[in-house]
Motif scaffolding. Structure first.
Motif, mmCIF file in Angstrom:
data_model
loop_
_atom_site.group_PDB
_atom_site.id
_atom_site.type_symbol
_atom_site.label_atom_id
_atom_site.label_comp_id
_atom_site.label_asym_id
_atom_site.label_seq_id
_atom_site.Cartn_x
_atom_site.Cartn_y
_atom_site.Cartn_z
ATOM 1 N N LYS A 83 5.422 18.496 -142.473
ATOM 2 C CA LYS A 83 4.092 19.106 -142.582
ATOM 3 C C LYS A 83 3.108 18.155 -143.260
ATOM 4 O O LYS A 83 1.927 18.110 -142.894
ATOM 5 N N MET A 84 3.589 17.368 -144.218
ATOM 6 C CA MET A 84 2.693 16.412 -144.875
ATOM 7 C C MET A 84 2.254 15.334 -143.889
ATOM 8 O O MET A 84 1.075 14.963 -143.851
ATOM 9 N N MET A 85 3.166 14.823 -143.072
ATOM 10 C CA MET A 85 2.790 13.795 -142.100
ATOM 11 C C MET A 85 1.825 14.367 -141.077
ATOM 12 O O MET A 85 0.891 13.691 -140.637
ATOM 13 N N MET A 86 2.017 15.621 -140.705
ATOM 14 C CA MET A 86 1.104 16.269 -139.783
ATOM 15 C C MET A 86 -0.296 16.384 -140.410
ATOM 16 O O MET A 86 -1.301 16.138 -139.749
ATOM 17 N N THR A 87 -0.347 16.714 -141.695
ATOM 18 C CA THR A 87 -1.623 16.826 -142.393
ATOM 19 C C THR A 87 -2.292 15.463 -142.540
ATOM 20 O O THR A 87 -3.502 15.323 -142.325
ATOM 21 N N ILE A 88 -1.514 14.446 -142.864
ATOM 22 C CA ILE A 88 -2.049 13.085 -142.940
ATOM 23 C C ILE A 88 -2.639 12.695 -141.584
ATOM 24 O O ILE A 88 -3.718 12.103 -141.500
ATOM 25 N N GLU A 99 0.548 4.192 -137.693
ATOM 26 C CA GLU A 99 0.693 3.121 -138.694
ATOM 27 C C GLU A 99 1.301 3.656 -139.983
ATOM 28 O O GLU A 99 2.210 3.041 -140.559
ATOM 29 N N ILE A 100 0.783 4.782 -140.455
ATOM 30 C CA ILE A 100 1.268 5.368 -141.710
ATOM 31 C C ILE A 100 2.720 5.790 -141.571
ATOM 32 O O ILE A 100 3.529 5.575 -142.479
ATOM 33 N N ALA A 101 3.080 6.370 -140.430
ATOM 34 C CA ALA A 101 4.464 6.795 -140.206
ATOM 35 C C ALA A 101 5.416 5.599 -140.242
ATOM 36 O O ALA A 101 6.467 5.643 -140.899
ATOM 37 N N ILE A 102 5.052 4.525 -139.571
ATOM 38 C CA ILE A 102 5.923 3.339 -139.546
ATOM 39 C C ILE A 102 6.075 2.762 -140.946
ATOM 40 O O ILE A 102 7.190 2.438 -141.382
ATOM 41 N N LEU A 103 4.970 2.642 -141.669
ATOM 42 C CA LEU A 103 5.052 2.148 -143.048
ATOM 43 C C LEU A 103 5.883 3.079 -143.920
ATOM 44 O O LEU A 103 6.674 2.628 -144.752
ATOM 45 N N SER A 104 5.698 4.371 -143.738
ATOM 46 C CA SER A 104 6.451 5.349 -144.530
ATOM 47 C C SER A 104 7.945 5.247 -144.256
ATOM 48 O O SER A 104 8.771 5.353 -145.168
ATOM 49 N N TRP A 105 8.305 5.043 -142.985
ATOM 50 C CA TRP A 105 9.725 4.868 -142.663
ATOM 51 C C TRP A 105 10.288 3.633 -143.366
ATOM 52 O O TRP A 105 11.390 3.666 -143.912
ATOM 53 N N GLY A 109 12.966 3.847 -146.252
ATOM 54 C CA GLY A 109 14.252 3.174 -146.068
ATOM 55 C C GLY A 109 14.623 2.313 -147.257
ATOM 56 O O GLY A 109 15.778 2.318 -147.710
ATOM 57 N N VAL A 110 13.656 1.582 -147.780
ATOM 58 C CA VAL A 110 13.906 0.760 -148.971
ATOM 59 C C VAL A 110 14.247 1.661 -150.155
ATOM 60 O O VAL A 110 15.184 1.378 -150.922
ATOM 61 N N MET A 111 13.492 2.760 -150.306
ATOM 62 C CA MET A 111 13.771 3.701 -151.404
ATOM 63 C C MET A 111 15.180 4.295 -151.273
ATOM 64 O O MET A 111 15.912 4.394 -152.260
ATOM 65 N N ALA A 112 15.554 4.687 -150.057
ATOM 66 C CA ALA A 112 16.870 5.292 -149.832
ATOM 67 C C ALA A 112 17.987 4.288 -150.112
ATOM 68 O O ALA A 112 18.993 4.624 -150.750
ATOM 69 N N LEU A 113 17.813 3.061 -149.640
ATOM 70 C CA LEU A 113 18.823 2.034 -149.888
ATOM 71 C C LEU A 113 18.975 1.769 -151.382
ATOM 72 O O LEU A 113 20.096 1.695 -151.899
ATOM 73 N N ALA A 114 17.863 1.668 -152.073
ATOM 74 C CA ALA A 114 17.911 1.445 -153.528
ATOM 75 C C ALA A 114 18.614 2.612 -154.224
ATOM 76 O O ALA A 114 19.440 2.405 -155.125
ATOM 77 N N MET A 115 18.327 3.827 -153.790
ATOM 78 C CA MET A 115 18.933 5.003 -154.408
ATOM 79 C C MET A 115 20.444 5.047 -154.181
ATOM 80 O O MET A 115 21.203 5.281 -155.114
ATOM 81 N N ALA A 162 2.776 8.618 -149.323
ATOM 82 C CA ALA A 162 1.571 8.319 -150.110
ATOM 83 C C ALA A 162 1.335 6.814 -150.163
ATOM 84 O O ALA A 162 0.206 6.339 -149.954
ATOM 85 N N ILE A 163 2.383 6.059 -150.411
ATOM 86 C CA ILE A 163 2.243 4.595 -150.472
ATOM 87 C C ILE A 163 1.819 4.047 -149.108
ATOM 88 O O ILE A 163 0.928 3.205 -149.018
ATOM 89 N N GLY A 164 2.442 4.538 -148.034
ATOM 90 C CA GLY A 164 2.063 4.099 -146.691
ATOM 91 C C GLY A 164 0.612 4.420 -146.376
ATOM 92 O O GLY A 164 -0.115 3.594 -145.810
ATOM 93 N N THR A 165 0.169 5.593 -146.769
ATOM 94 C CA THR A 165 -1.219 6.000 -146.530
ATOM 95 C C THR A 165 -2.187 5.103 -147.300
ATOM 96 O O THR A 165 -3.195 4.630 -146.758
ATOM 97 N N ILE A 166 -1.877 4.860 -148.557
ATOM 98 C CA ILE A 166 -2.746 4.027 -149.394
ATOM 99 C C ILE A 166 -2.835 2.609 -148.832
ATOM 100 O O ILE A 166 -3.913 2.018 -148.770
ATOM 101 N N ILE A 167 -1.710 2.065 -148.385
ATOM 102 C CA ILE A 167 -1.716 0.714 -147.801
ATOM 103 C C ILE A 167 -2.611 0.666 -146.564
ATOM 104 O O ILE A 167 -3.417 -0.253 -146.405
ATOM 105 N N VAL A 168 -2.482 1.656 -145.676
ATOM 106 C CA VAL A 168 -3.295 1.662 -144.458
ATOM 107 C C VAL A 168 -4.773 1.815 -144.799
ATOM 108 O O VAL A 168 -5.619 1.107 -144.248
ATOM 109 N N LEU A 169 -5.091 2.699 -145.721
ATOM 110 C CA LEU A 169 -6.503 2.868 -146.093
ATOM 111 C C LEU A 169 -7.069 1.606 -146.746
ATOM 112 O O LEU A 169 -8.202 1.214 -146.458
ATOM 113 N N LEU A 170 -6.289 0.967 -147.608
ATOM 114 C CA LEU A 170 -6.761 -0.277 -148.222
ATOM 115 C C LEU A 170 -6.941 -1.368 -147.181
ATOM 116 O O LEU A 170 -7.900 -2.140 -147.234
ATOM 117 N N ASP A 171 -6.038 -1.427 -146.225
ATOM 118 C CA ASP A 171 -6.140 -2.435 -145.167
ATOM 119 C C ASP A 171 -7.395 -2.217 -144.321
ATOM 120 O O ASP A 171 -8.056 -3.177 -143.935
#
Length: 174
Positions: A83-88, A99-105, A109-115, A162-171
């Protein structure tokens, strides 16, 4: 200030609030997402070309839903994340939603691997991935029936979005 700038500010506030809430409670409140969607549609109605803007919002919502719903169906993502991705997508339109979806994935993925590395659950995660792929790729097998019973751990995916969205907006503005 043009409507687009208001949309970006509201979107930044939305993803920030969602990420903080996801970190604190592991949930993204429906009320927050509903407020975000309402804000986007109100702003689009006030834009110079409301018809075109609303179509873009609907296209972005469909893109976000279409890209994240399969992960929910395979039990790899929570409904709040979808629902959040749909709202974004409603704020960003279909191209930026992709773009945001790909960055978020990637970020997720990095977050999941680290965890899983941090918690020493790499082998469990790999076994779960194998089980999911078997269910998805084997004809005649019900993917839900062979879904892993033990999770290797969950991540606050709202933070990745959120990080993916911020990166795309800054770009796009930087």
């Amino acid at each position: 200030m043009p409507i687009e700038q208001y949309l970006d500010v509201v979107l930044l506030l939305l993803v920030s609030a969602a990420a903080i809430n996801d970190l604190a409670t592991r949930r993204i409140p429906n009320l927050l997402l509903l407020a975000g969607l309402s804000s986007a549609f109100i702003l689009y109605c006030l834009s110079v070309a409301p018809g075109t803007s609303l179509l873009s919002a609907l296209g972005g919502m469909a893109t976000g839903l279409g890209l994240f719903l399969p992960f929910y169906i395979m039990r790899g993502m929570a409904a709040g994340d979808v629902k959040m991705m749909m709202t974004i997508g409603a704020f960003s339109g279909p191209d930026e939603a992709l773009e945001i979806a790909i960055l978020s994935w990637c970020i997720g993925g990095v977050m999941a691997l680290a965890m899983v590395l941090w918690r020493g659950r790499l082998w469990l995660a790999l076994r779960n991935i194998k089980q999911i792929l078997y269910g998805v790729l084997t004809p005649g097998v019900d993917a839900a029936a062979v879904a892993p019973q033990t999770s290797a751990g969950a991540i606050p995916y709202g933070l990745a979005m959120a990080i993916g969205t911020i990166i795309v907006l800054l770009d796009h503005h930087g």
